[in-house]
Design a protein around this motif. Structure first.
Motif, PDB file in Angstrom:
ATOM      1  N   LEU A 272       0.833  -1.210   0.000  1.00  0.00           N
ATOM      2  CA  LEU A 272       0.000   0.000   0.000  1.00  0.00           C
ATOM      3  C   LEU A 272       0.865   1.257   0.000  1.00  0.00           C
ATOM      4  O   LEU A 272       0.519   2.252  -0.648  1.00  0.00           O
ATOM      5  N   VAL A 273       2.019   1.244   0.700  1.00  0.00           N
ATOM      6  CA  VAL A 273       2.918   2.401   0.673  1.00  0.00           C
ATOM      7  C   VAL A 273       3.481   2.589  -0.734  1.00  0.00           C
ATOM      8  O   VAL A 273       3.547   3.718  -1.249  1.00  0.00           O
ATOM      9  N   LEU A 274       3.885   1.495  -1.374  1.00  0.00           N
ATOM     10  CA  LEU A 274       4.426   1.578  -2.727  1.00  0.00           C
ATOM     11  C   LEU A 274       3.369   2.108  -3.700  1.00  0.00           C
ATOM     12  O   LEU A 274       3.667   2.940  -4.574  1.00  0.00           O
ATOM     13  N   THR A 275       2.130   1.655  -3.537  1.00  0.00           N
ATOM     14  CA  THR A 275       1.040   2.155  -4.380  1.00  0.00           C
ATOM     15  C   THR A 275       0.837   3.645  -4.173  1.00  0.00           C
ATOM     16  O   THR A 275       0.671   4.410  -5.133  1.00  0.00           O
ATOM     17  N   PHE A 276       0.832   4.079  -2.911  1.00  0.00           N
ATOM     18  CA  PHE A 276       0.684   5.506  -2.615  1.00  0.00           C
ATOM     19  C   PHE A 276       1.826   6.323  -3.206  1.00  0.00           C
ATOM     20  O   PHE A 276       1.622   7.436  -3.702  1.00  0.00           O
ATOM     21  N   LEU A 277       3.046   5.787  -3.159  1.00  0.00           N
ATOM     22  CA  LEU A 277       4.198   6.516  -3.698  1.00  0.00           C
ATOM     23  C   LEU A 277       4.045   6.750  -5.198  1.00  0.00           C
ATOM     24  O   LEU A 277       4.229   7.873  -5.689  1.00  0.00           O
ATOM     25  N   PHE A 278       3.697   5.705  -5.941  1.00  0.00           N
ATOM     26  CA  PHE A 278       3.523   5.873  -7.390  1.00  0.00           C
ATOM     27  C   PHE A 278       2.295   6.730  -7.706  1.00  0.00           C
ATOM     28  O   PHE A 278       2.307   7.505  -8.665  1.00  0.00           O
ATOM     29  N   PHE A 279       1.248   6.592  -6.888  1.00  0.00           N
ATOM     30  CA  PHE A 279       0.023   7.358  -7.118  1.00  0.00           C
ATOM     31  C   PHE A 279       0.275   8.852  -6.910  1.00  0.00           C
ATOM     32  O   PHE A 279      -0.128   9.678  -7.742  1.00  0.00           O
ATOM     33  N   THR A 280       0.937   9.218  -5.825  1.00  0.00           N
ATOM     34  CA  THR A 280       1.188  10.640  -5.558  1.00  0.00           C
ATOM     35  C   THR A 280       2.222  11.217  -6.528  1.00  0.00           C
ATOM     36  O   THR A 280       2.094  12.364  -6.963  1.00  0.00           O
ATOM     37  N   GLN A 281       3.235  10.433  -6.877  1.00  0.00           N
ATOM     38  CA  GLN A 281       4.265  10.935  -7.790  1.00  0.00           C
ATOM     39  C   GLN A 281       3.741  11.059  -9.218  1.00  0.00           C
ATOM     40  O   GLN A 281       4.281  11.839 -10.011  1.00  0.00           O
TER      41      GLN A 281
END
Length: 394
Positions: A272-281
């Motif tokens: 979920l952190v990795l998903t958030f990182l790509f989503f926000t970037q």
């Protein structure tokens, strides 16, 4: 002081900071005030599954309850079907009418017991509302047993009309209730873990993405877009594993529940952190630092539509539809399953949806980076003018 104030006001970072603080107020107010408008009025949309083991008499009871208790009633389910729907959070409670319930009500000195089952691994509001609903249903049923519908049901059981009327009048306190909670949550601190981890992970991803964007602006313009993005991927993967390890360790150290154990909890949080990182970037790569406005809106939208605080069933159709496309919805559902239910199949489904969102975000971000890389072009070689007769030494 005047000169210092003027210097601050001239700096673009000051203006950006003020605008960002302003946009937090505007975006959060607009989203939260509209998302939670009418929530209490939509409590009737909660689903109650009925497992009727007493045939015609049970149908009479449900028919009367439909008129007096304003919930959505799901009938015709077997015990296994209702249990699965409860596990999947498609229904909020199961009401079981046991076999020979009506016959028990006729027996002097005996009380019929309705069985209620609630899934504790939900937003705290669900358990509270359903416990109140169970009490209300039992109270309503104790009133309904003296109505014409129940009297008719007794008559259909071949009882004389006079005897049916007397029995109906004397049944006002013969219905009891038994409430069972599956997957109970141990304390408010565990109840808040999904929202806490989603909030911390998304805000952390926003800030990390902003700093990576600023760092990228200071790198050699000759570096290709593909190389830049590959470096981001490596940093994101490493950061997600490290950040999630720390977060998971703290949750466990402070008494957090985890039905599926430390490793599964860590891996799910890493995803979920990795998903958030790509989503926000993705927004930063598309729009530069202006993409932070989209991330602020995304933070607010996900907090209200994910089901971490208020059940999604109580939101308007618009916010439910928006939540279907945002990663926090599946992060919250997955964390609840990892923490409280141990439902491996449900966790796998939530992980798959996060992977899909991450893949789309990654593809859009990569495309944006490659397009910008072409616009930058290769670095221009510096030209040095050398006078005739000058010796150039390496």
């Amino acid at each position: 002081m005047k000169k210092s104030l003027q210097a601050y006001l001239k700096a673009p970072q000051t203006k950006i900071g003020i605008i960002t603080a302003l946009m937090f107020q505007v975006i959060f107010s607009l989203i939260w005030m509209t998302a939670y408008d009418g929530v209490n009025e939509r409590v009737s949309s909660f689903q109650i599954a009925v497992v009727n083991e007493d045939g015609a008499f049970g149908e009479k009871l449900v028919g009367g309850l439909r008129q007096s208790v304003p919930f959505a009633w799901e009938t015709g389910l077997t015990a296994d079907e209702a249990k699965q729907a409860l596990e999947d959070r498609e229904v909020q409670m199961i009401m079981t009418i046991p076999e020979k319930f009506g016959q028990t009500l006729q027996t002097p000195g005996q009380a019929g017991t309705l069985q209620y089952t609630i899934n504790g691994s939900n937003a705290s509001m669900v358990k509270s509302v359903m416990e109140n609903a169970a009490a209300r249903i039992t109270e309503s049923l104790n009133r309904l047993v003296s109505t014409q519908a129940i009297q008719t049901a007794f008559q259909e059981m071949a009882l004389p009309e006079a005897q049916a009327g007397q029995l109906a009048q004397g049944l006002s306190t013969k219905v009891a209730s038994q409430v069972d909670v599956v997957h109970p949550i141990d304390g408010m601190n565990n109840q808040m873990v999904p929202m806490m981890l989603v909030l911390a992970s998304f805000v952390g991803s926003m800030i990390m993405g902003m700093n990576l964007q600023q760092a990228a602006a200071g790198t050699n313009p000759g570096i290709s877009g593909g190389s830049r993005f590959a470096a981001r991927v490596v940093l994101n993967v490493g950061a997600s594993l490290l950040v999630s390890l720390v977060g998971t360790s703290l949750v466990f150290a402070l008494g957090g529940q985890a039905e599926q154990g430390f490793f599964v909890f860590w891996m799910f949080q890493s995803l979920l952190v990795l998903t958030f990182l790509f989503f926000t970037q993705m927004f930063l790569l598309l729009f530069g630092m202006a993409g932070m406005l989209f991330n602020i809106a995304g933070l607010s939208l996900q907090l209200v539509s994910s089901g971490a605080m208020v059940p999604r069933q109580l939101l308007s159709g618009f916010y439910q539809a928006v939540g279907d496309y945002l990663p926090a919805t599946y992060a919250v559902e997955g964390l609840m399953n990892v923490q409280f239910t141990g439902a491996g199949g449900a966790v796998a489904s939530d992980m798959l949806r996060l992977v899909v969102i991450m893949g789309v975000s990654l593809a859009i971000g990569l495309t944006a980076e490659l397009v910008k890389g072409r616009k930058r072009g290769p670095a221009k070689e510096s030209q040095v003018l050398v006078k005739p007769g000058t010796v150039v030494q390496d």
